[in-house]
Design a protein around this motif. Structure first.
Motif, short mmCIF file in Angstrom:
data_model
loop_
_atom_site.label_atom_id
_atom_site.label_comp_id
_atom_site.label_asym_id
_atom_site.label_seq_id
_atom_site.Cartn_x
_atom_site.Cartn_y
_atom_site.Cartn_z
N THR A 1 0.81 -1.19 -0.35
CA THR A 1 0.07 -0.34 0.35
C THR A 1 1.14 0.93 -0.22
N TRP A 2 0.99 2.01 -0.89
CA TRP A 2 2.03 2.97 -1.45
C TRP A 2 1.81 4.02 -1.31
N GLU A 3 1.63 4.76 -0.12
CA GLU A 3 0.74 6.51 0.58
C GLU A 3 1.99 7.74 0.05
N PRO A 4 0.77 8.29 -1.62
CA PRO A 4 1.71 9.68 -1.63
C PRO A 4 1.31 10.62 -0.91
N TRP A 5 1.96 10.38 0.77
CA TRP A 5 2.60 11.38 1.31
C TRP A 5 3.55 12.29 0.66
N LEU A 6 3.46 13.86 0.68
CA LEU A 6 4.71 14.84 0.64
C LEU A 6 5.44 15.34 1.11
N ASN A 7 5.23 15.44 2.14
CA ASN A 7 5.65 15.74 3.57
C ASN A 7 7.52 15.33 3.61
N ASP A 8 7.33 14.56 2.72
CA ASP A 8 9.16 14.03 3.36
C ASP A 8 10.20 13.66 2.49
N PHE A 9 9.68 14.70 1.07
CA PHE A 9 10.41 14.88 0.41
C PHE A 9 11.60 16.24 0.50
N ASP A 10 12.69 16.18 0.22
CA ASP A 10 14.18 16.58 0.00
C ASP A 10 13.40 18.21 -0.92
N PRO A 11 13.51 19.38 -0.41
CA PRO A 11 12.65 20.53 -0.52
C PRO A 11 14.37 21.02 -2.13
N LEU B 1 0.18 -3.52 -6.42
CA LEU B 1 0.76 -2.23 -6.12
C LEU B 1 -0.69 -0.96 -5.55
N ARG B 2 -1.30 -1.08 -4.38
CA ARG B 2 -2.14 -0.20 -4.02
C ARG B 2 -1.95 0.84 -3.92
N PHE B 3 -2.06 2.45 -4.25
CA PHE B 3 -1.80 3.12 -4.23
C PHE B 3 -2.77 4.25 -4.39
N GLY B 4 -2.54 4.91 -3.04
CA GLY B 4 -4.01 6.30 -2.74
C GLY B 4 -4.41 5.45 -2.62
N HIS B 5 -5.04 4.25 -1.81
CA HIS B 5 -5.84 4.37 -1.10
C HIS B 5 -7.31 5.13 -0.57
N GLU B 6 -8.23 5.08 -0.67
CA GLU B 6 -9.47 5.48 -0.49
C GLU B 6 -9.37 7.66 -0.19
N MET B 7 -8.90 7.12 -1.47
CA MET B 7 -9.02 8.70 -2.20
C MET B 7 -10.23 9.26 -2.30
N ASN B 8 -11.68 8.88 -1.90
CA ASN B 8 -12.62 9.77 -1.66
C ASN B 8 -12.80 10.25 -0.79
N ASP B 9 -12.26 9.68 0.13
CA ASP B 9 -12.19 10.20 1.72
C ASP B 9 -12.17 11.62 2.11
N ALA B 10 -12.74 12.06 2.20
CA ALA B 10 -11.72 13.94 2.21
C ALA B 10 -11.64 13.78 4.53
N PHE B 11 -11.90 12.96 5.06
CA PHE B 11 -11.82 12.87 6.50
C PHE B 11 -10.15 12.44 7.19
N ARG B 12 -9.46 12.00 5.75
CA ARG B 12 -8.46 10.84 6.79
C ARG B 12 -7.42 10.61 5.54
N TYR B 13 -6.73 11.50 4.60
CA TYR B 13 -5.31 11.08 4.04
C TYR B 13 -5.33 12.12 2.76
N PRO B 14 -3.98 12.90 3.15
CA PRO B 14 -4.48 14.69 2.74
C PRO B 14 -4.28 14.38 0.74
N TRP B 15 -4.33 13.17 0.30
CA TRP B 15 -5.19 13.00 -1.35
C TRP B 15 -5.59 13.16 -1.59
N GLY B 16 -6.73 13.30 -0.76
CA GLY B 16 -8.07 13.05 -0.63
C GLY B 16 -8.64 14.35 -1.00
N PRO B 17 -10.74 14.25 -1.24
CA PRO B 17 -11.01 15.04 -1.94
C PRO B 17 -10.96 16.80 -1.35
#
Length: 380
Positions: free
Chosen positions: A138-148, A193-209
């Protein structure tokens, strides 16, 4: 063993030299050495449970080595996620012993980012393969940890996930994607490879709506899949996994050409929080099953679990699993959410684990007996 120790010391020196942000050829060399050390150690460790477990899963080998078999399975694959597998797979093996069944699928989660643990998880995937199973990542696209410095931001650091999917689709993270895909290709075997799961939930993950439009998700998904294909990483089996509580799935569907499996969750929170109540399995999956079945893809219950608060947990699993292949014939995989420390939903950790619940384990084992598992690979 002396050779292994010497290689380990050499690896440690390479990692020190590379530094915390080193991501060039030296890190690639260090990763290669790590892989070779692990492989050598496995060859030395004769007599452990790997060989016997892999032998018990010999029927699954065609699925594990060929995507055509995996995507056209006529049996029902069982798996589990356990939050302790970073350290060892002992709890997975213990769960298997209680269920009298070897699990073809082992799931784990990994986030996007520039940290060393956010590269393609070659060693974990290989360890699962050595055990005879197939990785579900399960591959979660959090973008906080990228080296600026390597991935420049266009706004404040605390807003990097706002419009993050548009940035992915625009190619801002292509260097990361391409390296991940190259390593996935080097792994060389099929994996989910389960990418960006639960993308339609606005309350859980930052890649949501709350941060992205459905069209942004579709564009990002297609871009990621395309980059993998361009790198030759066709061994990735793509699992699109919306949240079943929000019936707006179609708005987020990337298209048949970009999806191999459909995933969904079936988690009963019971009465653990003011917003939750005791739902039966049929209530959690039933409403979603009909619509998700119309996509013509095999279905996976990618997170299945029940808390022990508010009802009879063993009875919940009995109702859920008894005759499941007959009641829900499109479901071709069930993955138990064996998480003993879930901190993603409430202010306190939730325990979904099954290992110490003898009554529930007995109920699950009894229900699984009726599934007539396993079956050989289908004729193609």
């Amino acid at each position: 063993m002396l050779l292994v120790i010497a290689l380990g010391i050499g690896l440690f020196g390479l990692l020190l030299l590379a530094g915390n942000k080193g991501r060039g050829p030296l890190e690639t060399l260090a990763g290669s050495v790590t892989s070779q050390v692990a492989s050598f150690e496995k060859r030395l460790l004769s007599g452990d449970s790997r060989a016997s477990r892999a032998a018990a899963l010999a029927w699954f080998r065609p699925y594990r080595e060929n995507k055509l078999y995996l995507n056209n399975t006529d049996t029902l694959l069982v798996g589990a996620y356990d939050n302790n597998t970073v350290e060892s797979y002992e709890r997975i093996v213990a769960l298997e012993d209680s269920l009298a069944l070897k699990l073809p699928i082992v799931q784990f989660y990994t986030a996007w980012g520039s940290k060393r643990e956010q590269v393609f998880p070659m060693l974990r995937a290989q360890a699962i393969s050595d055990l005879g199973s197939l990785p579900l990542i399960t591959w979660e696209p959090w973008l906080n940890d990228f080296d600026p410095e390597s991935f420049p931001r266009t706004g404040p650091a605390d807003q990097v996930n706002v419009g993050g999917l548009r940035a992915i689709a625009a190619g801002r993270y292509d260097a990361y994607l391409d390296k991940w895909a190259q390593d996935a290709k080097a792994y060389g075997q099929p994996f989910f490879l389960r990418f960006g799961h639960e993308m339609n939930d606005a309350f859980r993950y930052p890649w949501g709506p709350q941060n992205n439009k459905p069209a942004d998700f579709i564009a990002a998904w297609r871009h990621v899949v395309t980059r993998f294909r361009q790198q030759g990483a066709t061994n990735a089996t793509w699992v699109w996994s919306p949240h079943p509580a929000y019936p707006n799935y179609a708005e987020f569907y990337p298209g048949h050409a970009y999806v191999d499996w459909i995933g969904t969750t079936a988690l009963n929170y019971g009465t653990v929080a003011p917003w939750s109540k005791w739902y039966t399995f049929s209530e959690t999956l039933g409403n979603a099953y009909g619509e998700l079945s119309t996509y013509g893809k095999p279905l996976m219950i990618s997170e299945m679990g029940c808390l022990a608060v508010g009802g009879n947990r063993a009875a919940w699993f009995t109702e859920a699993l008894t005759d499941l292949p007959l009641k829900f014939p499109k479901v071709k995989a069930v993955v138990f959410f064996n998480n003993s420390n879930d901190v993603t939903t409430t202010y306190k950790a939730l325990d979904w684990s099954l290992n110490n619940d003898k009554a529930t384990l007995a109920a699950i084992a009894q229900a699984l007996k009726g599934w007539q598992l396993p079956k050989p690979a289908p004729a193609l």
